[in-house]
Design a protein around this motif. Structure first.
Motif, PDB file in Angstrom:
ATOM      1  N   ILE A   4      49.957-104.306 -46.077  1.00  0.00           N
ATOM      2  CA  ILE A   4      51.357-103.838 -46.131  1.00  0.00           C
ATOM      3  C   ILE A   4      51.132-102.447 -45.209  1.00  0.00           C
ATOM      4  O   ILE A   4      50.431-101.764 -45.465  1.00  0.00           O
ATOM      5  CB  ILE A   4      51.942-103.572 -47.410  1.00  0.00           C
ATOM      6  CG1 ILE A   4      52.259-104.611 -48.196  1.00  0.00           C
ATOM      7  CG2 ILE A   4      53.329-102.650 -47.001  1.00  0.00           C
ATOM      8  CD1 ILE A   4      52.548-104.230 -49.507  1.00  0.00           C
ATOM      9  N   TYR A   5      52.125-102.405 -44.061  1.00  0.00           N
ATOM     10  CA  TYR A   5      52.051-101.147 -43.127  1.00  0.00           C
ATOM     11  C   TYR A   5      53.391-100.419 -43.473  1.00  0.00           C
ATOM     12  O   TYR A   5      54.435-101.180 -43.642  1.00  0.00           O
ATOM     13  CB  TYR A   5      51.972-101.467 -41.811  1.00  0.00           C
ATOM     14  CG  TYR A   5      50.584-102.098 -41.299  1.00  0.00           C
ATOM     15  CD1 TYR A   5      49.569-101.381 -41.171  1.00  0.00           C
ATOM     16  CD2 TYR A   5      50.456-103.682 -41.468  1.00  0.00           C
ATOM     17  CE1 TYR A   5      48.380-101.803 -40.958  1.00  0.00           C
ATOM     18  CE2 TYR A   5      49.411-104.152 -41.362  1.00  0.00           C
ATOM     19  CZ  TYR A   5      48.092-103.215 -41.045  1.00  0.00           C
ATOM     20  OH  TYR A   5      46.712-103.964 -40.765  1.00  0.00           O
ATOM     21  N   ARG A   6      53.388 -99.557 -43.592  1.00  0.00           N
ATOM     22  CA  ARG A   6      54.670 -98.494 -43.919  1.00  0.00           C
ATOM     23  C   ARG A   6      54.224 -96.963 -43.655  1.00  0.00           C
ATOM     24  O   ARG A   6      53.307 -96.465 -43.490  1.00  0.00           O
ATOM     25  CB  ARG A   6      54.679 -98.354 -45.531  1.00  0.00           C
ATOM     26  CG  ARG A   6      53.736 -97.988 -46.454  1.00  0.00           C
ATOM     27  CD  ARG A   6      53.938 -97.985 -48.016  1.00  0.00           C
ATOM     28  NE  ARG A   6      53.025 -97.605 -48.763  1.00  0.00           N
ATOM     29  CZ  ARG A   6      52.599 -96.206 -48.948  1.00  0.00           C
ATOM     30  NH1 ARG A   6      53.138 -95.492 -48.380  1.00  0.00           N
ATOM     31  NH2 ARG A   6      51.456 -95.966 -49.795  1.00  0.00           N
ATOM     32  N   GLU A   7      55.337 -96.132 -43.604  1.00  0.00           N
ATOM     33  CA  GLU A   7      55.358 -94.710 -43.206  1.00  0.00           C
ATOM     34  C   GLU A   7      54.705 -94.070 -44.639  1.00  0.00           C
ATOM     35  O   GLU A   7      54.779 -94.603 -45.755  1.00  0.00           O
ATOM     36  CB  GLU A   7      56.550 -94.350 -42.968  1.00  0.00           C
ATOM     37  CG  GLU A   7      56.901 -94.905 -41.432  1.00  0.00           C
ATOM     38  CD  GLU A   7      57.824 -94.014 -40.546  1.00  0.00           C
ATOM     39  OE1 GLU A   7      57.607 -92.921 -40.570  1.00  0.00           O
ATOM     40  OE2 GLU A   7      58.778 -94.684 -40.303  1.00  0.00           O
ATOM     41  N   ILE A   8      54.245 -93.038 -44.243  1.00  0.00           N
ATOM     42  CA  ILE A   8      53.491 -91.959 -45.404  1.00  0.00           C
ATOM     43  C   ILE A   8      54.650 -91.473 -46.295  1.00  0.00           C
ATOM     44  O   ILE A   8      55.817 -91.309 -46.034  1.00  0.00           O
ATOM     45  CB  ILE A   8      52.769 -90.804 -44.665  1.00  0.00           C
ATOM     46  CG1 ILE A   8      51.874 -90.324 -45.761  1.00  0.00           C
ATOM     47  CG2 ILE A   8      53.559 -89.913 -44.081  1.00  0.00           C
ATOM     48  CD1 ILE A   8      50.827 -89.229 -45.305  1.00  0.00           C
ATOM     49  N   GLN A   9      54.215 -91.460 -47.569  1.00  0.00           N
ATOM     50  CA  GLN A   9      54.931 -90.775 -48.484  1.00  0.00           C
ATOM     51  C   GLN A   9      54.240 -89.749 -49.547  1.00  0.00           C
ATOM     52  O   GLN A   9      53.161 -90.018 -49.491  1.00  0.00           O
ATOM     53  CB  GLN A   9      55.487 -92.143 -49.771  1.00  0.00           C
ATOM     54  CG  GLN A   9      56.032 -93.067 -49.126  1.00  0.00           C
ATOM     55  CD  GLN A   9      56.368 -94.288 -49.975  1.00  0.00           C
ATOM     56  OE1 GLN A   9      56.138 -94.127 -51.027  1.00  0.00           O
ATOM     57  NE2 GLN A   9      56.813 -95.337 -49.450  1.00  0.00           N
ATOM     58  N   HIS A  43      47.751 -82.205 -47.556  1.00  0.00           N
ATOM     59  CA  HIS A  43      49.644 -82.734 -47.790  1.00  0.00           C
ATOM     60  C   HIS A  43      50.260 -83.267 -46.306  1.00  0.00           C
ATOM     61  O   HIS A  43      51.089 -82.765 -45.696  1.00  0.00           O
ATOM     62  CB  HIS A  43      50.064 -81.450 -47.995  1.00  0.00           C
ATOM     63  CG  HIS A  43      49.926 -80.237 -47.282  1.00  0.00           C
ATOM     64  ND1 HIS A  43      50.741 -79.884 -46.261  1.00  0.00           N
ATOM     65  CD2 HIS A  43      48.979 -79.432 -47.219  1.00  0.00           C
ATOM     66  CE1 HIS A  43      49.986 -78.770 -45.604  1.00  0.00           C
ATOM     67  NE2 HIS A  43      49.275 -78.337 -46.385  1.00  0.00           N
ATOM     68  N   LEU A  44      49.527 -84.470 -45.920  1.00  0.00           N
ATOM     69  CA  LEU A  44      49.879 -84.988 -44.737  1.00  0.00           C
ATOM     70  C   LEU A  44      51.274 -85.506 -44.566  1.00  0.00           C
ATOM     71  O   LEU A  44      52.141 -85.477 -43.799  1.00  0.00           O
ATOM     72  CB  LEU A  44      49.075 -85.983 -44.322  1.00  0.00           C
ATOM     73  CG  LEU A  44      47.634 -85.574 -43.759  1.00  0.00           C
ATOM     74  CD1 LEU A  44      46.954 -87.019 -43.475  1.00  0.00           C
ATOM     75  CD2 LEU A  44      47.683 -84.810 -42.589  1.00  0.00           C
ATOM     76  N   PHE A  48      54.071 -84.663 -41.521  1.00  0.00           N
ATOM     77  CA  PHE A  48      54.893 -85.843 -40.828  1.00  0.00           C
ATOM     78  C   PHE A  48      56.206 -85.698 -40.952  1.00  0.00           C
ATOM     79  O   PHE A  48      56.807 -86.766 -40.650  1.00  0.00           O
ATOM     80  CB  PHE A  48      53.883 -87.230 -40.853  1.00  0.00           C
ATOM     81  CG  PHE A  48      52.639 -87.037 -40.084  1.00  0.00           C
ATOM     82  CD1 PHE A  48      52.652 -87.292 -39.002  1.00  0.00           C
ATOM     83  CD2 PHE A  48      51.539 -86.865 -40.837  1.00  0.00           C
ATOM     84  CE1 PHE A  48      51.482 -87.190 -38.404  1.00  0.00           C
ATOM     85  CE2 PHE A  48      50.455 -86.843 -40.275  1.00  0.00           C
ATOM     86  CZ  PHE A  48      50.173 -86.980 -38.720  1.00  0.00           C
ATOM     87  N   GLU A  49      56.807 -84.611 -41.749  1.00  0.00           N
ATOM     88  CA  GLU A  49      58.045 -84.406 -41.760  1.00  0.00           C
ATOM     89  C   GLU A  49      58.744 -83.776 -40.420  1.00  0.00           C
ATOM     90  O   GLU A  49      59.989 -83.764 -40.218  1.00  0.00           O
ATOM     91  CB  GLU A  49      58.777 -83.567 -42.859  1.00  0.00           C
ATOM     92  CG  GLU A  49      58.265 -84.241 -44.422  1.00  0.00           C
ATOM     93  CD  GLU A  49      58.579 -83.418 -45.266  1.00  0.00           C
ATOM     94  OE1 GLU A  49      58.865 -82.219 -45.264  1.00  0.00           O
ATOM     95  OE2 GLU A  49      58.587 -83.880 -46.731  1.00  0.00           O
ATOM     96  N   GLY A  69      48.674 -91.677 -37.096  1.00  0.00           N
ATOM     97  CA  GLY A  69      49.854 -91.436 -36.880  1.00  0.00           C
ATOM     98  C   GLY A  69      50.163 -90.709 -35.399  1.00  0.00           C
ATOM     99  O   GLY A  69      49.110 -90.422 -34.489  1.00  0.00           O
ATOM    100  N   ILE A  70      51.192 -89.988 -35.034  1.00  0.00           N
ATOM    101  CA  ILE A  70      51.441 -89.391 -33.948  1.00  0.00           C
ATOM    102  C   ILE A  70      52.023 -88.004 -34.306  1.00  0.00           C
ATOM    103  O   ILE A  70      52.938 -88.146 -35.156  1.00  0.00           O
ATOM    104  CB  ILE A  70      52.363 -90.205 -33.156  1.00  0.00           C
ATOM    105  CG1 ILE A  70      53.693 -90.377 -33.454  1.00  0.00           C
ATOM    106  CG2 ILE A  70      51.645 -91.248 -32.152  1.00  0.00           C
ATOM    107  CD1 ILE A  70      54.746 -90.567 -32.550  1.00  0.00           C
TER     108      ILE A  70
END
Length: 160
Positions: A4-9, A43-44, A48-49, A69-70
């Protein structure tokens, strides 16, 4: 089970930092001037916020097996974003996980309107560098921007 590929949480922070540091030790690049000692590594999800940034997680059976990420690193030229923190667990390598994470990050860069993607790496990461070259990243003779990762000595740029 499928990857599964998803955005960080926020829940990913500890496991992701642990994975990144394990990989840096594996390649013997766990030194000052890298993400190994960078306090943001712990605390990545918060990092990335930042506007016009994104971080993708690869997860298999509930375990994080990679991420990339970018990030709009300070000091980069207008329209340029940095490809950051591309790591894949040893057991996930050779399965296209890193390539998929890189592609998702590049797609995010395009979505945000960037026209160049910059990265910093190490010569020890030969497989990653080969993957970047196949994706049309070109080597640079010096660093761009102010990442703070002064130990990195491979710099590359992709024009989108």
């Amino acid at each position: 089970m499928a990857i599964i590929y998803r955005e960080i949480q926020e829940k990913d922070n500890f496991k992701l930092a642990e994975l990144i540091r394990t990989i840096l030790r594996e390649f013997k690049i766990d030194k000052p001037g890298t993400v190994y000692t960078d306090p943001t590594t712990d605390h990545l999800s918060t990092v990335f916020e930042t506007s016009a940034s994104a971080y993708w997680i690869a997860e298999e059976d509930g375990e994080i097996i990679g991420g990339c990420g970018i990030y709009p690193t300070e000091g980069l030229p207008e329209g340029c974003v940095e490809l950051v923190k591309l790591y894949t667990a040893a057991e996930a390598r050779g399965k296209g996980v890193g390539k998929t994470l890189m592609q998702k990050s590049i797609e995010s860069a395009q979505h945000f309107g960037y026209n160049e993607v910059y990265l910093e790496s190490f010569p020890e990461l030969t497989t990653a560098i080969s993957m970047y070259e196949k994706a049309n990243f070109k080597r640079l003779s010096a660093a761009l921007g102010n990442s703070g990762h002064f130990a990195c000595n491979v710099w590359m740029l992709l024009v989108l």
